[in-house]
Design a protein around this motif. Structure first.
Motif, mmCIF file in Angstrom:
data_model
loop_
_atom_site.group_PDB
_atom_site.id
_atom_site.type_symbol
_atom_site.label_atom_id
_atom_site.label_comp_id
_atom_site.label_asym_id
_atom_site.label_seq_id
_atom_site.Cartn_x
_atom_site.Cartn_y
_atom_site.Cartn_z
ATOM 1 N N LEU A 394 45.214 36.276 41.890
ATOM 2 C CA LEU A 394 45.601 36.662 43.246
ATOM 3 C C LEU A 394 44.941 37.964 43.674
ATOM 4 N N ASP A 395 44.810 38.887 42.729
ATOM 5 C CA ASP A 395 44.174 40.170 43.058
ATOM 6 C C ASP A 395 42.693 39.983 43.376
ATOM 7 N N GLY A 396 42.103 38.918 42.848
ATOM 8 C CA GLY A 396 40.692 38.655 43.111
ATOM 9 C C GLY A 396 39.746 39.567 42.371
ATOM 10 N N ASP A 397 40.262 40.278 41.347
ATOM 11 C CA ASP A 397 39.401 41.223 40.627
ATOM 12 C C ASP A 397 39.053 40.717 39.233
ATOM 13 N N CYS A 398 39.009 39.397 39.085
ATOM 14 C CA CYS A 398 38.718 38.841 37.774
ATOM 15 C C CYS A 398 37.613 37.794 37.879
ATOM 16 N N ALA A 399 37.059 37.471 36.739
ATOM 17 C CA ALA A 399 36.085 36.379 36.642
ATOM 18 C C ALA A 399 36.673 35.313 35.718
ATOM 19 N N LEU A 400 36.505 34.066 36.103
ATOM 20 C CA LEU A 400 37.002 32.942 35.311
ATOM 21 C C LEU A 400 35.821 32.272 34.627
ATOM 22 N N ARG A 401 35.932 32.059 33.325
ATOM 23 C CA ARG A 401 34.831 31.443 32.582
ATOM 24 C C ARG A 401 35.378 30.319 31.701
ATOM 25 N N ASP A 402 34.585 29.234 31.634
ATOM 26 C CA ASP A 402 34.999 28.112 30.795
ATOM 27 C C ASP A 402 34.605 28.364 29.344
ATOM 28 N N SER A 403 34.878 27.384 28.476
ATOM 29 C CA SER A 403 34.646 27.562 27.044
ATOM 30 C C SER A 403 33.167 27.769 26.711
ATOM 31 N N ALA A 404 32.274 27.341 27.630
ATOM 32 C CA ALA A 404 30.842 27.529 27.404
ATOM 33 C C ALA A 404 30.338 28.850 27.976
ATOM 34 N N GLY A 405 31.236 29.613 28.613
ATOM 35 C CA GLY A 405 30.856 30.904 29.176
ATOM 36 C C GLY A 405 30.411 30.839 30.622
ATOM 37 N N ALA A 406 30.380 29.618 31.209
ATOM 38 C CA ALA A 406 29.962 29.487 32.605
ATOM 39 C C ALA A 406 31.083 29.933 33.536
ATOM 40 N N GLU A 407 30.701 30.620 34.616
ATOM 41 C CA GLU A 407 31.694 31.122 35.553
ATOM 42 C C GLU A 407 32.270 29.982 36.385
ATOM 43 N N VAL A 408 33.572 30.010 36.584
ATOM 44 C CA VAL A 408 34.286 29.038 37.411
ATOM 45 C C VAL A 408 34.646 29.732 38.717
ATOM 46 N N LYS A 409 34.036 29.283 39.804
ATOM 47 C CA LYS A 409 34.275 29.908 41.104
ATOM 48 C C LYS A 409 35.292 29.089 41.900
ATOM 49 N N LEU A 410 36.209 29.787 42.548
ATOM 50 C CA LEU A 410 37.208 29.135 43.390
ATOM 51 C C LEU A 410 36.649 29.003 44.801
ATOM 52 N N VAL A 411 36.773 27.808 45.373
ATOM 53 C CA VAL A 411 36.223 27.544 46.709
ATOM 54 C C VAL A 411 36.961 28.355 47.760
ATOM 55 N N TRP A 412 38.272 28.448 47.619
ATOM 56 C CA TRP A 412 39.099 29.154 48.596
ATOM 57 C C TRP A 412 39.787 30.341 47.912
ATOM 58 N N ALA A 413 39.971 31.404 48.669
ATOM 59 C CA ALA A 413 40.738 32.535 48.154
ATOM 60 C C ALA A 413 42.174 32.076 47.930
ATOM 61 N N PRO A 414 42.731 32.221 46.733
ATOM 62 C CA PRO A 414 44.065 31.678 46.436
ATOM 63 C C PRO A 414 45.158 32.317 47.287
ATOM 64 N N LYS A 415 46.027 31.476 47.796
ATOM 65 C CA LYS A 415 47.195 31.943 48.544
ATOM 66 C C LYS A 415 48.435 31.960 47.664
ATOM 67 N N GLU A 416 48.575 30.937 46.821
ATOM 68 C CA GLU A 416 49.731 30.837 45.932
ATOM 69 C C GLU A 416 49.286 30.354 44.556
ATOM 70 N N VAL A 417 49.979 30.837 43.538
ATOM 71 C CA VAL A 417 49.734 30.383 42.169
ATOM 72 C C VAL A 417 51.043 29.839 41.602
ATOM 73 N N PHE A 418 50.987 28.645 41.048
ATOM 74 C CA PHE A 418 52.127 28.027 40.387
ATOM 75 C C PHE A 418 51.904 28.101 38.879
ATOM 76 N N ILE A 419 52.934 28.501 38.154
ATOM 77 C CA ILE A 419 52.841 28.604 36.700
ATOM 78 C C ILE A 419 53.657 27.476 36.079
ATOM 79 N N LEU A 420 52.995 26.616 35.311
ATOM 80 C CA LEU A 420 53.668 25.541 34.584
ATOM 81 C C LEU A 420 53.626 25.863 33.094
#
Length: 723
Positions: A394-420
Motif C-alpha cells: 500500500l505504501d508503494g515503497d517496495c519491489a515485488l520479485r518472483d522466485s527467479a528474481g524477476a520484478e512483478v509490477k502491479l498494473v494498478w496502484a492498490p486501493k485495498e489489500v486482503f490478507i488470507l
C-alpha cells in the motif's frame, strides 16, 4: 455446534466412567451401529434435496466426535458381537443419549458459567482464553471438511511421498485412495443389504451392524487394486492394541488414526466412513514423521502442498496470469517479507500466507499455553507476515520479485489489500479462536484477515467461480467478522449463497445455525460425489438468471479495471429489492432510448452512507455522454452527502459503454448548493438496502413515438397516462 444443558451435578470424569461402563455392555456394538446409521446416513428418493440433509442437524443427533468417543471406549475391551434384545438395545440407545448430554454439560460448564457471568457483568475477560473454556468449542465444533475433500485431496498432498509409502507401507497414495473410495461404495451397499435382510416379522433379529463389515476381497474387486495392496492399506488403518491411552474425551483416541476394527474372521469393522477418509488425509504424515531420516522432507512436502493447492484454486477463479507464488517483498535492497501467494484483480490485492501447522493434542486437552502457542504458529505469525507485506504494498515503497528474481509490477496502484491465512488441516473452532486470540489491524486500505483452511477455500472457489463474486464475498465476510457467531465457515458461505451476506446495522450479533449449511452441503455433494440433485443452491446465483441485472454483472466480471471492480462490489452487496429496481431500470432506459434516441437515466441510492448509482442510456457522442454522466453523478453525490457515487452509461443493447467512480469525502459548497437546489432530496433514515429511486427522461413530443415502444404516437398512446 450442538448445545447441551448448562449444568450437571457430575464431574466430567464421573460421566466418562459411566460411558465406559455402558460401552462395555454385552452387544453394545449393535447400538453404536444403530446410532451411526441413524445419524450419519442420508436417505433420498430419485434426487437428494437439502431437506433430506436436515436429519444431520437434529438436536438429538450425536456428532462424529461423540460417536468416535463411544467407539474408542468400545474397543478397550474385546468387541462383543452378540445381539441384545430389542428392549436392551433401546435402553442402550436411550442411556447413550442421556450420558452424552451429561458429558457435553460437564465439558461445557466453564463456557456456560462464563456466559452467565457475562450477562451479570461479572465475567473475567481472560476466561475466554483459558483452555477449560475452549475445550467445548474445540470438541463440539462442526466439521470444516467434507469427506470427499479428504479423499480427493490426499493424492495431491502425498503424491511426492509415494516412494517412501511404497517402500515402507507397501502401497502408494493413489492405491490407498482407490481402496478408501471403494470402502465408501461398499459400505453404502452393505448397509442397504443389511437393512433389507431384517425379517419384518422378527424384530428380535434386527440389527444393522453387518452393514459395517468389510472384506479385503470385495474391496479389491471394487477398487481394482491388487489384493496384496488392499490388505496393506487395510492393515495400515486397522487398530492395534486396546486404545488404553484414551482416558478422557480429549485424550488421544487411536480409533481416529486407525478407525478399522479387526474381526475374528479376518474382516474389519468400520462404523464411520468419515473417519477413514480423515485418517487417509492425516495419518500418513505421522507415519513419515516417525522416520527420523524422512520427516524433514515430509514437512517440506506438506508445506508445498498447502501453497500449491491454494495457488491452483485461486488461479481457477482469477486466472493464472493474476496469481503468483513465492513472491519476495523488497524495501530498498533489503528483503522485507515473503508472500506465499499473491493475487491481483484491478486495484485489489490478495496476500495469502499458507501454513501447515495444526492444533496439537495438548491443546485439544485444554492446555492454555499450548492452545495459544499452536495458534501463534498456525495463524498469528503468518498474519503478522501478511500484514507487513500489505503495508509495504500500500505504501508503494517496495519491489515485488518472483522466485527467479524477476520484478512483478502491479498494473494498478492498490486501493485495498486482503490478507488470507490458509491452513492445510481441519483446525477445530478456527473462527472462534481467531476471535479470541487475534487482534487484527484494520485501516482504509487493509481489510481484516480471513482465516480459513484449504477445505473452505475449495468450497468458496467452487461455488463463487468469478473474481468479482469471490472477492466480493471475502470483502463482506471480513467486514461482518465481529457480528457473526457460527461453528464453522461453511455456514456463512451457505448463508451468503442463499441470500447474500448482508446484516442490518440493528443486529450487533447474529448466530447462524449449522443447518443453514445444508444447501451448500448438497451442492458440493452433487458436484463431487455425483449424487443426483441441485448443483447450485437457490439464491444469489440463480434468482436473477437471464435478467438484465445478471447480464450487467456478467459484463463487469469480464473487466478488471478499478471502476468496474468498485461497481461490482456495490452491486453484489445490495439487497434483492434494489437489484430488481436496477433490473427494471435497465429495461426501461434502454428501451426508451432506442425508441426516441434521447437520454434516459435512473438513480438509486443505497444505505445510510448515501452510496449510489446513476445509470444512463445516452445515444449521444461518447464525449457528450461522458460529460453528462460525470456532471449528473457529481450533483447526485453532493445532494446525498455521499462519500462514493458510481455512474454507468449503457448502450441501447444493455452493453456497458463507460463508467465513472467518485470516491472522496463530502464537503459543503455554496456553488453546489445552488446547483442542486431543485434536485430531489433523499428523505433521511432509510435502512440500508432500501433504495430511493429517481427516473428522469427528456420530454417526449406529442407527435413523437411513444417511449413505451408500441409504435404509436405519444399523443395516441401514453400522453396523460405516462409510464
Amino acid at each position: 455446534m450442538r448445545l447441551g444443558p448448562h449444568k450437571t451435578s457430575k464431574t466430567e470424569a464421573e460421566v466418562f466412567a459411566e460411558i465406559f461402563a455402558l460401552c462395555s455392555s454385552p452387544g453394545y456394538a449393535h447400538a453404536i451401529a444403530y446410532i451411526c446409521h441413524r445419524d450419519n446416513f442420508v436417505a433420498f428418493d430419485s434426487e437428494m434435496k437439502a431437506d433430506d440433509m436436515q436429519r444431520l442437524f437434529a438436536s438429538d443427533r450425536l456428532i462424529r466426535t461423540e460417536i468416535t468417543t463411544l467407539i474408542g471406549l468400545l474397543v478397550q475391551n474385546a468387541v462383543d458381537l452378540s445381539l441384545p434384545s430389542p428392549e436392551t438395545m433401546q435402553a442402550y440407545v436411550d442411556r447413550t443419549l442421556q450420558l452424552m448430554e451429561e458429558l457435553h454439560a460437564a465439558i461445557g460448564m466453564p463456557m456456560f458459567e462464563n456466559m452467565t457471568a457475562s450477562r451479570s457483568g461479572q465475567s473475567d475477560e481472560a476466561a475466554s482464553q483459558r483452555g477449560a473454556f475452549l475445550r467445548e468449542p474445540i470438541f463440539y465444533g462442526g466439521e470444516s471438511a467434507y469427506g470427499f475433500q479428504y479423499r480427493d485431496f490426499s493424492p495431491e498432498k502425498y503424491g511426492k511421498d509415494n516412494d517412501w509409502l511404497r517402500r515402507k507401507m507397501g502401497f502408494d497414495i493413489q492405491a490407498a485412495t482407490a481402496v478408501v473410495r471403494a470402502i465408501g461404495e461398499r459400505q453404502n451397499i452393505n448397509v442397504m443389504e443389511a437393512h433389507k435382510a431384517m425379517p419384518p416379522d422378527a424384530p428380535a433379529s434386527w440389527t444393522i451392524l453387518p452393514g459395517f463389515y468389510l472384506a479385503s476381497e470385495e474391496l479389491a474387486l471394487a477398487s481394482g487394486v491388487p489384493i496384496e495392496e488392499v490388505r496393506a492399506v487395510l492393515d495400515a488403518f486397522t487398530l492395534k492394541g486396546r486404545n488404553t491411552t484414551f482416558t478422557d474425551a480429549t485424550a488421544f483416541n487411536s480409533i481416529s488414526a486407525t478407525p478399522l476394527i479387526p474381526l475374528p474372521d479376518g474382516r474389519v469393522l468400520l462404523f464411520q466412513y468419515y473417519s477413514i477418509v480423515e485418517a487417509l488425509y492425516e495419518s500418513p504424515f505421522y507415519w513419515m514423521g516417525a522416520d527420523d531420516t524422512y520427516k524433514a522432507k515430509a514437512f517440506k512436502h506438506r508445506g508445498e502442498f498447502t501453497e500449491s493447492f491454494t495457488a491452483r484454486r485461486l488461479a481457477k477463479v482469477f486466472g493464472g496470469a493474476n496469481v503468483r507464488s513465492n513472491i519476495d517483498v523488497f524495501h530498498g535492497k533489503n528483503k522485507a517479507g515473503e508472500i506465499d501467494v499473491l493475487v491481483t484483480f484491478g486495484d485489489r490485492v490478495i496476500v495469502v500466507q499458507a501454513k501447515s501447522k495444526r492444533l496439537t493434542l495438548e491443546a485439544r486437552k485444554g492446555n492454555d499455553g499450548q492452545i495459544e502457542a499452536d495458534f501463534q504458529k498456525a495463524i498469528a505469525d503468518s498474519y503478522e507476515q501478511g500484514l507487513l507485506c500489505a503495508r509495504r504494498i500500500l505504501d508503494g515503497d517496495c519491489a515485488l520479485r518472483d522466485s527467479a528474481g524477476a520484478e512483478v509490477k502491479l498494473v494498478w496502484a492498490p486501493k485495498e489489500v486482503f490478507i488470507l491465512n490458509v491452513v492445510a488441516d481441519h483446525y477445530p473452532a478456527l473462527s472462534f479462536q481467531a476471535g479470541q486470540f487475534l487482534k487484527p489491524e484494520v485501516s482504509d486500505g487493509i481489510r481484516p484477515p480471513f482465516i480459513m483452511d484449504v477445505f473452505l477455500l475449495d468450497a468458496m472457489t467452487e461455488m463463487l467461480e468469478t473474481p468479482l463474486r469471490l472477492l466480493s464475498y471475502i470483502n463482506q465476510r471480513v467486514l461482518q467478522a465481529d457480528r457473526l457467531h457460527l461453528a464453522h465457515e461453511l455456514v456463512a458461505l451457505s448463508f451468503h449463497l442463499k441470500q447474500n451476506l448482508w446484516l442490518s446495522p440493528e443486529n450487533s450479533l447474529v448466530m447462524l445455525g449449522d443447518d443453514i449449511s445444508s444447501d451448500l452441503d448438497l451442492a458440493m455433494t452433487v458436484r463431487r460425489d455425483g449424487v443426483p440433485g441441485k448443483r447450485t443452491p437457490d439464491g444469489i446465483l440463480t434468482k436473477f438468471a437471464g435478467t438484465a441485472f445478471e447480464r450487467l454483472i456478467t459484463q463487469i466480471e469480464k473487466k478488471s479495471d478499478p471502476a468496474a471492480v468498485e461497481l461490482g462490489f456495490l452491486l453484489l452487496s445490495i439487497g434483492e429489492e434494489t437489484c430488481r429496481h436496477i433490473d427494471e431500470a435497465i429495461h426501461q432506459i434502454t428501451r426508451r432510448a432506442k425508441v426516441d434516441g434521447k437520454l434516459h437515466d435512473f438513480t438509486v441510492g443505497i444505505g445510510e452512507t448515501g452510496e449510489g448509482i446513476c445509470l444512463h442510456c445516452n445515444p449521444k457522442s461518447s464525449d457528450e455522454a461522458a460529460d453528462r454522466l460525470a456532471a449528473h453523478c457529481h450533483l447526485r453525490k453532493y445532494t446525498q452527502k455521499a462519500h462514493k457515487w458510481i455512474g454507468l452509461c449503457l448502450n441501447t443493447d444493455e452493453s456497458i459503454r463507460m463508467g465513472v467512480v467518485l470516491d472522496f469525502e463530502w464537503e459543503q459548497s455554496d456553488e453546489m448548493d445552488s446547483q442542486t437546489a431543485t434536485m430531489q432530496q433523499r428523505k433521511g433514515g432509510a435502512v440500508p438496502q432500501k433504495p430511493f429511486v429517481k427516473w428522469t427522461r427528456d420530454k417526449t413530443g406529442r407527435n413523437e413515438s411513444c417511449p413505451c415502444g408500441s409504435g404509436l404516437k405519444y399523443k395516441k398512446c401514453h400522453l396523460g397516462n405516462a409510464p
